[in-house]
Design an enzyme around this catalytic site. Structure first.
Site, mmCIF file in Angstrom:
data_model
loop_
_atom_site.group_PDB
_atom_site.id
_atom_site.type_symbol
_atom_site.label_atom_id
_atom_site.label_comp_id
_atom_site.label_asym_id
_atom_site.label_seq_id
_atom_site.Cartn_x
_atom_site.Cartn_y
_atom_site.Cartn_z
ATOM 1 N N GLU A 14 2.299 -6.634 -10.713
ATOM 2 C CA GLU A 14 1.516 -6.524 -9.478
ATOM 3 C C GLU A 14 0.764 -7.804 -9.138
ATOM 4 O O GLU A 14 -0.014 -8.323 -9.931
ATOM 5 C CB GLU A 14 0.513 -5.366 -9.627
ATOM 6 C CG GLU A 14 -0.345 -5.140 -8.394
ATOM 7 C CD GLU A 14 -1.239 -3.906 -8.520
ATOM 8 O OE1 GLU A 14 -1.254 -3.279 -9.601
ATOM 9 O OE2 GLU A 14 -1.913 -3.577 -7.531
ATOM 10 N N LYS A 62 -1.844 -10.169 -6.744
ATOM 11 C CA LYS A 62 -3.171 -9.941 -6.175
ATOM 12 C C LYS A 62 -3.729 -11.211 -5.548
ATOM 13 O O LYS A 62 -3.370 -12.317 -5.943
ATOM 14 C CB LYS A 62 -4.103 -9.438 -7.281
ATOM 15 C CG LYS A 62 -5.430 -8.964 -6.772
ATOM 16 C CD LYS A 62 -6.142 -8.063 -7.765
ATOM 17 C CE LYS A 62 -7.538 -7.783 -7.215
ATOM 18 N NZ LYS A 62 -8.225 -6.715 -7.900
ATOM 19 N N ASP A 82 0.620 -3.926 -3.565
ATOM 20 C CA ASP A 82 -0.574 -3.121 -3.300
ATOM 21 C C ASP A 82 -1.049 -3.497 -1.896
ATOM 22 O O ASP A 82 -1.331 -4.665 -1.623
ATOM 23 C CB ASP A 82 -1.641 -3.438 -4.368
ATOM 24 C CG ASP A 82 -2.888 -2.578 -4.231
ATOM 25 O OD1 ASP A 82 -3.416 -2.478 -3.109
ATOM 26 O OD2 ASP A 82 -3.348 -2.026 -5.241
ATOM 27 N N ASP A 101 -10.573 -6.057 -0.845
ATOM 28 C CA ASP A 101 -9.710 -5.130 -1.575
ATOM 29 C C ASP A 101 -10.569 -3.952 -2.050
ATOM 30 O O ASP A 101 -10.776 -3.744 -3.232
ATOM 31 C CB ASP A 101 -9.091 -5.901 -2.753
ATOM 32 C CG ASP A 101 -8.251 -5.013 -3.641
ATOM 33 O OD1 ASP A 101 -7.726 -4.008 -3.136
ATOM 34 O OD2 ASP A 101 -8.124 -5.323 -4.843
ATOM 35 N N ASP A 117 -10.274 -0.658 -1.824
ATOM 36 C CA ASP A 117 -9.687 0.589 -2.305
ATOM 37 C C ASP A 117 -10.279 1.822 -1.633
ATOM 38 O O ASP A 117 -10.563 2.826 -2.291
ATOM 39 C CB ASP A 117 -9.775 0.677 -3.838
ATOM 40 C CG ASP A 117 -8.850 -0.323 -4.506
ATOM 41 O OD1 ASP A 117 -7.635 -0.210 -4.311
ATOM 42 O OD2 ASP A 117 -9.340 -1.234 -5.202
ATOM 43 N N ASP A 173 -3.202 3.972 -4.822
ATOM 44 C CA ASP A 173 -4.177 3.205 -5.591
ATOM 45 C C ASP A 173 -5.442 2.978 -4.780
ATOM 46 O O ASP A 173 -5.616 1.944 -4.162
ATOM 47 C CB ASP A 173 -3.576 1.860 -6.042
ATOM 48 C CG ASP A 173 -4.508 1.131 -6.999
ATOM 49 O OD1 ASP A 173 -5.483 1.747 -7.467
ATOM 50 O OD2 ASP A 173 -4.271 -0.065 -7.284
HETATM 51 C C1 RNT Z 1 -6.229 -3.870 -9.073
HETATM 52 C C2 RNT Z 1 -4.870 -3.306 -8.953
HETATM 53 C C3 RNT Z 1 -4.507 -2.265 -9.955
HETATM 54 C C4 RNT Z 1 -5.613 -1.279 -10.241
HETATM 55 C C5 RNT Z 1 -5.223 -0.104 -11.091
HETATM 56 C C6 RNT Z 1 -6.389 0.646 -11.598
HETATM 57 O O1 RNT Z 1 -6.577 -4.666 -8.047
HETATM 58 O O2 RNT Z 1 -4.690 -2.802 -7.663
HETATM 59 O O3 RNT Z 1 -3.346 -1.633 -9.570
HETATM 60 O O4 RNT Z 1 -6.160 -0.792 -9.054
HETATM 61 O O5 RNT Z 1 -4.375 -0.520 -12.060
HETATM 62 ZN ZN ZN Z 2 -2.906 -1.705 -7.305
#
Ligand code: RNT
Ligand code: ZN
Length: 417
Positions: free
Chosen positions: A224, A226, A257, A292, A294, A324
């Site tokens: 992933e 970021k 994400d 970010d 969430d 997420d």
């Molecule tokens: C963090 C990432 C990751 C987390 C989770 C808890 O920025 O998005 O995926 O949110 O693993």
């Molecule tokens: Zn994530």
């Protein structure tokens, strides 16, 4: 809503969509098959059962609404309840820190499939498939760098952890007869300017290569990318470019994400490029608000566009859909269900797009007609199809899930002090 109203509205919607070449029954069937990986961490603010250490590693939960799940049983109970409010069969996405450690201290380089046996049994009993994540955050050895740490002892510790996590995922996949998707996200980065950007990226690349070496047929790995983390604002080792190159050259699944990009960036446009070069996508559906953050996923333009692009690119079969977000400011189970249902709405809306007609117009160079139909498609009776989808699957229709959440709060979560 009355059954007769739902069915009547659906019949009208079906005719309306059929007139522009869209088969609503088929879209509903496709949506029924679309699994969503439910992130266990919405139930407890990403705390887990390892040590109760405060959340660290570039991410943060905000809010203190009462009712957080505090034990494995509470997390499971919440997930079971969420399931009753969602049409379709879904998956549960676990982080390593949610292992069943039975009160023992099990460090991250010691973890094994045995710590997830009870999860596998529970998943089987509740008709869930499991996905998995290694956990680099909230640990004394996390610091700012884990897999990219120049100190070989610390780097080795996290390599060992991630290798073990892949074996756990493999055991899960074998037990459930369906590959477990394991995500690797590390927070590695720097708060302030670094003059070693390339060096840390080389280390991350080497660590990942070593981790991914072992062939494990029961699982699939994804990595992933970021933009930045809290306290790690100036540099992220695993940036977009880093992972795009990594996944394309190693044929690894790219985790996208939707919260991890510049606020004004069109994420939907990434789908068609990524799908040309990476084998599959893992999605973390989230909602960034200024950062970010969430926030709970809703049916907004970004998320709608994103799934439209996925369907237009014929990519739904090559994407693993996961959630997420972690909102602790409102009823957590309510937050969970809003986001999961919003994701389903966006997928359904994408499946109901009159794509054949739109493409015909485009091929003929009829630009006005294409734009007109795109506009008109926005007010087609989508809601009647979504209501029917929920009704058909025996879950609350429309806002009926609000009292259901209130009941669970009254009977279960409000008693958690
Ligand atoms: C963090 C990432 C990751 C987390 C989770 C808890 O920025 O998005 O995926 O949110 O693993
Ligand atoms: Zn994530």
């Amino acid at each position: 809503m009355k059954e007769s109203q739902i069915l009547k509205a659906y019949e009208l919607a079906k005719e309306r969509y059929a007139a522009i070449g869209v088969d609503t029954d088929k879209a509903v069937e496709q949506l029924e098959k679309q699994q969503i990986s439910l992130h266990c961490w919405q139930t407890d603010d990403v705390v887990g059962f390892e040590s109760g250490q405060a959340l660290s590693g570039g991410i943060q939960t905000t809010g203190n609404y009462p009712g957080r799940a505090r034990s494995i049983d509470e997390v499971r109970g919440d997930l079971e309840y969420v399931k009753t409010l969602l049409a379709g069969n879904h998956r549960v996405n676990l982080h390593e820190i949610y292992g069943d450690f039975k009160g023992k201290k099990v460090d991250r380089d010691q973890v094994g499939p045995e710590h997830f046996q009870s999860w596998m049994d529970w998943a089987k009993a509740n008709n869930f498939k499991l996905d998995f994540n290694s956990t680099s955050f909230s640990h004394p050895k996390s610091g700012d760098l884990s897999l990219a740490n120049p100190d070989p002892a610390i780097r080795e510790f996290w390599i060992e952890h991630t290798k073990r996590c892949r074996r756990i995922a493999d055991a899960m996949g074998k037990a459930q007869g369906d590959p477990c998707i394991m995500n690797i996200w590390v927070h590695d980065g720097s708060k302030d300017i670094t003059v070693n950007r390339k060096y840390y990226r080389e280390l991350l690349m080497q660590s990942l290569d070593e981790i991914l070496e072992e062939k494990l047929p029961g699982m699939k790995s994804c990595v992933e990318a970021k933009l930045f983390g809290i306290g790690l604002e100036s540099y992220t080792v695993g940036s977009m470019d880093f992972y795009e190159g990594y996944c394309a050259s190693r044929k690894v699944i790219y985790t996208l994400d939707t919260g991890h990009y510049e606020p004004t960036e069109n994420i939907a446009d990434k789908v068609s490029s990524l799908l040309l070069y990476v084998p599959e996508l893992m999605l973390h559906v989230s909602r960034p608000v200024r950062w970010d953050s969430d926030h709970v996923t809703i049916m907004n333009d970004q998320t709608l566009d994103f799934f439209k692009e996925l369907v237009r690119a014929d990519g739904l079969d090559r994407a693993h859909v996961g959630l997420d977000y972690f909102d602790a400011s409102i009823n957590r189970i309510g937050a969970y269900v809003i986001g999961a249902r919003a994701t389903q709405k966006c997928i359904l809306s994408a499946l109901l797009e009159p794509l054949a007609k739109l493409r015909e117009y485009e091929a003929d160079g009829r630009g006005f007609q294409r734009l007109a139909l795109l506009e008109e498609a926005k007010t087609l009776p989508f809601g009647a199809v979504f209501d029917y989808f929920n009704y058909k699957n025996g879950v609350p229709v429309g806002e009926e899930f609000i009292p259901a959440i209130e009941k669970y709060e009254k009977e279960v979560t409000s008693k958690r002090k």
